[in-house]
Design a protein around this motif. Structure first.
Motif, PDB file in Angstrom:
ATOM      1  N   ARG A 391     -37.284  13.116 -36.466  1.00  0.00           N
ATOM      2  CA  ARG A 391     -36.218  12.205 -36.900  1.00  0.00           C
ATOM      3  C   ARG A 391     -36.298  11.970 -38.402  1.00  0.00           C
ATOM      4  N   ALA A 392     -37.511  11.932 -38.945  1.00  0.00           N
ATOM      5  CA  ALA A 392     -37.666  11.741 -40.387  1.00  0.00           C
ATOM      6  C   ALA A 392     -37.136  12.951 -41.144  1.00  0.00           C
ATOM      7  N   PHE A 393     -37.412  14.145 -40.630  1.00  0.00           N
ATOM      8  CA  PHE A 393     -37.009  15.350 -41.345  1.00  0.00           C
ATOM      9  C   PHE A 393     -35.517  15.638 -41.239  1.00  0.00           C
ATOM     10  N   LYS A 394     -34.794  14.881 -40.424  1.00  0.00           N
ATOM     11  CA  LYS A 394     -33.340  15.002 -40.426  1.00  0.00           C
ATOM     12  C   LYS A 394     -32.742  14.448 -41.716  1.00  0.00           C
ATOM     13  N   ASN A 395     -33.539  13.656 -42.420  1.00  0.00           N
ATOM     14  CA  ASN A 395     -33.148  13.181 -43.746  1.00  0.00           C
ATOM     15  C   ASN A 395     -33.565  14.241 -44.762  1.00  0.00           C
ATOM     16  N   PRO A 396     -32.614  14.884 -45.438  1.00  0.00           N
ATOM     17  CA  PRO A 396     -32.973  15.962 -46.366  1.00  0.00           C
ATOM     18  C   PRO A 396     -33.823  15.499 -47.541  1.00  0.00           C
ATOM     19  N   GLU A 397     -33.874  14.179 -47.797  1.00  0.00           N
ATOM     20  CA  GLU A 397     -34.691  13.677 -48.895  1.00  0.00           C
ATOM     21  C   GLU A 397     -36.182  13.647 -48.556  1.00  0.00           C
ATOM     22  N   LEU A 480     -42.418  11.288 -49.464  1.00  0.00           N
ATOM     23  CA  LEU A 480     -43.211  11.192 -48.244  1.00  0.00           C
ATOM     24  C   LEU A 480     -42.648  10.074 -47.378  1.00  0.00           C
ATOM     25  N   GLY A 481     -42.240  10.407 -46.161  1.00  0.00           N
ATOM     26  CA  GLY A 481     -41.693   9.416 -45.246  1.00  0.00           C
ATOM     27  C   GLY A 481     -42.748   8.886 -44.290  1.00  0.00           C
ATOM     28  N   PHE A 482     -42.560   7.649 -43.869  1.00  0.00           N
ATOM     29  CA  PHE A 482     -43.481   7.029 -42.915  1.00  0.00           C
ATOM     30  C   PHE A 482     -42.734   6.730 -41.632  1.00  0.00           C
ATOM     31  N   VAL A 483     -43.329   7.139 -40.485  1.00  0.00           N
ATOM     32  CA  VAL A 483     -42.714   6.967 -39.169  1.00  0.00           C
ATOM     33  C   VAL A 483     -43.694   6.194 -38.291  1.00  0.00           C
ATOM     34  N   PRO A 484     -43.491   4.890 -38.083  1.00  0.00           N
ATOM     35  CA  PRO A 484     -44.493   4.080 -37.374  1.00  0.00           C
ATOM     36  C   PRO A 484     -44.767   4.526 -35.954  1.00  0.00           C
ATOM     37  N   GLY A 485     -43.778   5.126 -35.275  1.00  0.00           N
ATOM     38  CA  GLY A 485     -43.988   5.535 -33.885  1.00  0.00           C
ATOM     39  C   GLY A 485     -44.610   6.903 -33.721  1.00  0.00           C
TER      40      GLY A 485
END
Length: 698
Positions: A391-397, A480-485
């Motif tokens: 789900r995080a990588f669906k954001n191109p940023e 760098l994105g953070f995904v709590p789940g």
């Protein structure tokens, strides 16, 4: 709507809940309290609640056996509420807390074994002004004492405190989950706040314990629209559950029926509103196969005792199978045999001893996926790890992403102490969704970004590679994105000795980092992080916490100002004077050994303490008034007009004037009367009489 089997109990499962062998998202609704003589037939209402798609109900009191029986018949889990006089100054009246503990003890003794009972809220929204008056740390410890009592009596139940934005800092360290009452009517602020709460919750599940919209001031259509996005957002933002406030417009507060608020899904006559059909029709978004191709890379050396658990968890990942590579970095045990014989679908690459970074680079070069997901042999990824990262990588940023690494439930005192000690691999957050650092046991990265920075630096053999890697990613402009789940279970070292050896190894790695990135370290060798260091524990008030209260304690969102987020408390099962003493010893030795290994220094850095050598002398008094004539805010405004000035937003006083200081709080006596609580410090002995005269004059 499933009817729950009495042999199962709801349990925490990392950042979520599990019922039996299934992950369960709580769909809860509050029920009552109802005005005298207007309590509906619970058996009838519970069947309607179940048919509306709910699987749990929350009460604001401790229900009786008939209530629990009716909930069980309808297939509903029950979260009961301990109702006690926490809207009064219980700091000055210990009997209020004693009475609450007696009430909880007696009720659990009679009802804790009921199969419908799942959890207990030991309090609900202690007023911010009263928490400030009594002292945030003291109030938190009171909440924790009630939770500890409940856990001792009924360890099979879940215990929590229903918090709210005005007292974020009151999160109890020993609750089973974090619970927040939130009333935000727009999607964007609601989404942002959920992301903040995930980090306040630390390792544990986050539950929305109240959310609603008043149809006395809004249309039923507006209420339905708000619930449409609130349910979806809560699920997508990885909460463990959502609680609708409330089932019916019928309710009472302080012994009086409330007629000017209508938060129910049904009106006072029991007629459904539009929002009820929204709740009934809501279906959580299905978990789909990832939109990217993933290669999972596990590097190991002599990991024969650990590798099976890791690979079994990877085999069971949702959305798979995924290409999995094990890079055997010069093992001399049975690691290679175990992987090749028990996991034939895993690609095994055997290397001479090369070091962790080199092994990771070999795995990346051999992988076929466009996302490279790294974990360690002592980790067991949650079964939804990859689909949540996706789900995080669906954001191109987003160029790299990861989540928490959570310690499994400790099995020994040593493991419990290590779980609570500083120095574990941690992420560092720049914001609620952006990371400065993601540990190598839970980091995934786009192949293009990995190749652009040249992968991991082989100079790092055992540790430090992930820190260097993340810094270079950020220096190159990657996000760098953070995904709590998206968490992995990360087994810590099995003994205190092994943990301290690990800390010495981290110190050696930091020596290499200082040589490569000197600008990111202080003169004493401490890393200079821009973000907040995650400690695993919930964010909570401690004795010396600096809290942002806002001007005169009126901020709607009041939080702790700090750089290091709290560590995990010792697991209740192992908490004892011995374990607490052992933790203090480890807390002393860990930074010492790490500092010595890093730069051969044995400097003792004492924790900062506020100056308490000269405590302020103050005087307290109270004035009982009719609350229809006064409010705290109106009195503060009157005092401002009479020459007082507002104190700073992080001070423990509301007002200042000519060296005098004043703090004002209120406690509820009944539905018509309140006590104004005054705390004053200064040189004016006649200040009390002046204030009394000013209040009586109004």
């Amino acid at each position: 709507m499933p009817h729950f089997e009495p042999l199962n109990r709801l349990e925490t499962d990392g950042k979520f809940f599990r019922y039996g062998d299934q992950r369960l998202w709580l769909r809860c609704v509050t029920y009552g309290p109802f005005p005298p003589g207007k309590t509906p037939d619970s058996a009838v209402e519970f069947e309607k609640i179940s048919q509306a798609g709910f699987n749990a109900i929350r009460t604001f009191s401790l229900p009786g056996p008939e209530f629990l029986d009716a909930a069980q018949t309808a297939g509903l889990l029950v979260f009961a509420g301990l109702s006690w006089r926490h809207y009064e100054d219980f700091g000055a009246r210990p009997r209020l807390l004693s009475s609450a503990k007696i009430q909880l003890t007696e009720w659990l003794g009679d009802h804790a074994s009921h199969p419908a009972l799942t959890g207990v809220y030991v309090g609900n929204e202690i007023p911010a002004e009263l928490a400030r008056w009594i002292g945030p740390d003291r109030v938190r410890r009171v909440i924790e004492s009630l939770i500890s009592l409940g856990k001792r009596i009924s360890p099979h139940l879940l215990f929590a405190y229903a918090n709210y934005p005005s007292t974020e800092y009151l999160e109890p360290g020993n609750a089973d989950f974090s619970a927040f009452n939130i009333y935000l009517e727009d999607r964007a602020p609601f989404t942002d706040y959920l992301r903040r709460l995930q980090n306040i919750a630390g390792d544990r599940p986050l539950v929305i314990s109240e959310f609603g919209l008043d149809t006395a001031r809004n249309s039923q259509q507006r209420q339905a629209e708000v619930f449409t996005w609130a349910l979806e957002t809560s699920y997508l933002e990885e909460t463990a559950g959502f609680t609708v406030y409330s089932w019916s417009d019928l309710w009472q507060n302080n012994g009086r029926e409330v007629l000017d608020w209508d938060f129910g899904l049904v009106d006072r006559a029991g007629v459904p509103k539009q929002a009820l059909s929204v709740c009934q029709s809501f279906e959580p978004p299905s978990i789909s196969k990832p939109s990217n191709s993933y290669s999972i890379i596990v590097c190991t050396r002599n990991g024969a005792e650990r590798i099976s658990g890791c690979l079994l968890a990877i085999r069971n990942l949702v959305g798979g199978p995924y290409e999995t590579l094990v890079i055997n970095d010069g093992s001399t045990d049975d690691t290679a045999t175990i992987v090749s014989e028990k996991f034939p679908g895993v690609r095994l690459l055997n290397l001479p001893p090369s070091g962790l970074s080199a092994a990771r680079n070999v795995g990346a070069a051999a992988a076929n996926g466009n996302i490279l997901a790294f974990t360690d042999d002592d980790c067991e990824p949650d079964r939804e790890w990859i689909v949540r990262l996706d789900r995080a990588f669906k954001n191109p940023e987003i160029d790299a992403a990861g989540g928490p690494n959570l310690p499994p439930v400790p099995r020994t005192v040593s493991e419990a102490v290590i779980c609570s000690a500083p120095g574990a691999p941690s992420h560092v957050l720049l914001s609620d969704t952006r990371a400065e650092h993601l540990p190598g046991c839970n980091i995934s990265v786009r192949r293009e970004a990995f190749e652009e920075i040249g992968g991991f630096d082989p100079v790092f053999k055992t540790a430090g590679d992930d820190v260097d890697f993340c810094w270079r990613l950020r220096d190159a402009g990657f996000q760098l994105g953070f995904v709590p789940g998206a968490f992995v279970w990360h087994w810590r070292r099995p003994s205190i000795q092994a943990f301290l050896r690990q800390q010495k190894g981290y110190g050696i790695a930091e020596r290499l980092l200082i040589k490569k990135h000197p600008e990111r370290f202080s003169a004493t060798g401490e890393a200079r992080w821009d973000g907040f260091i995650y400690g695993g524990g919930p964010v909570r008030a401690e004795r010396d916490s600096i809290i942002y209260h806002g001007s005169m304690g009126q901020a709607g969102y009041q939080s702790i100002v700090n750089r290091m987020l709290p560590l995990r408390p010792i697991a209740p099962k192992f908490r004892s004077p011995r374990s607490e003493a052992l933790l203090k010893l480890v807390n002393f030795l860990q930074p010492l050994l790490r500092r010595w290994s890093r730069n051969r220094q044995l400097r003792f850095i004492l924790p900062h303490r506020h100056d308490r050598n000269s405590p302020e002398v103050f005087h307290e008094f109270h004035i009982a008034i009719n609350k229809r004539h006064f409010s705290r805010d109106s009195i503060l405004e009157d005092l401002l007009r009479s020459g007082w000035n507002a104190a700073g937003p992080t001070e423990t006083w509301d007002l200042k004037k000519d060296g005098d200081k004043l703090l004002l709080a209120t406690e509820i006596l009944d539905h018509e009367h309140i006590n104004l609580l005054f705390r004053i410090a200064g040189n004016h002995t006649n200040l009390e009489s002046q204030l009394r005269e000013q209040i009586s004059g109004n």
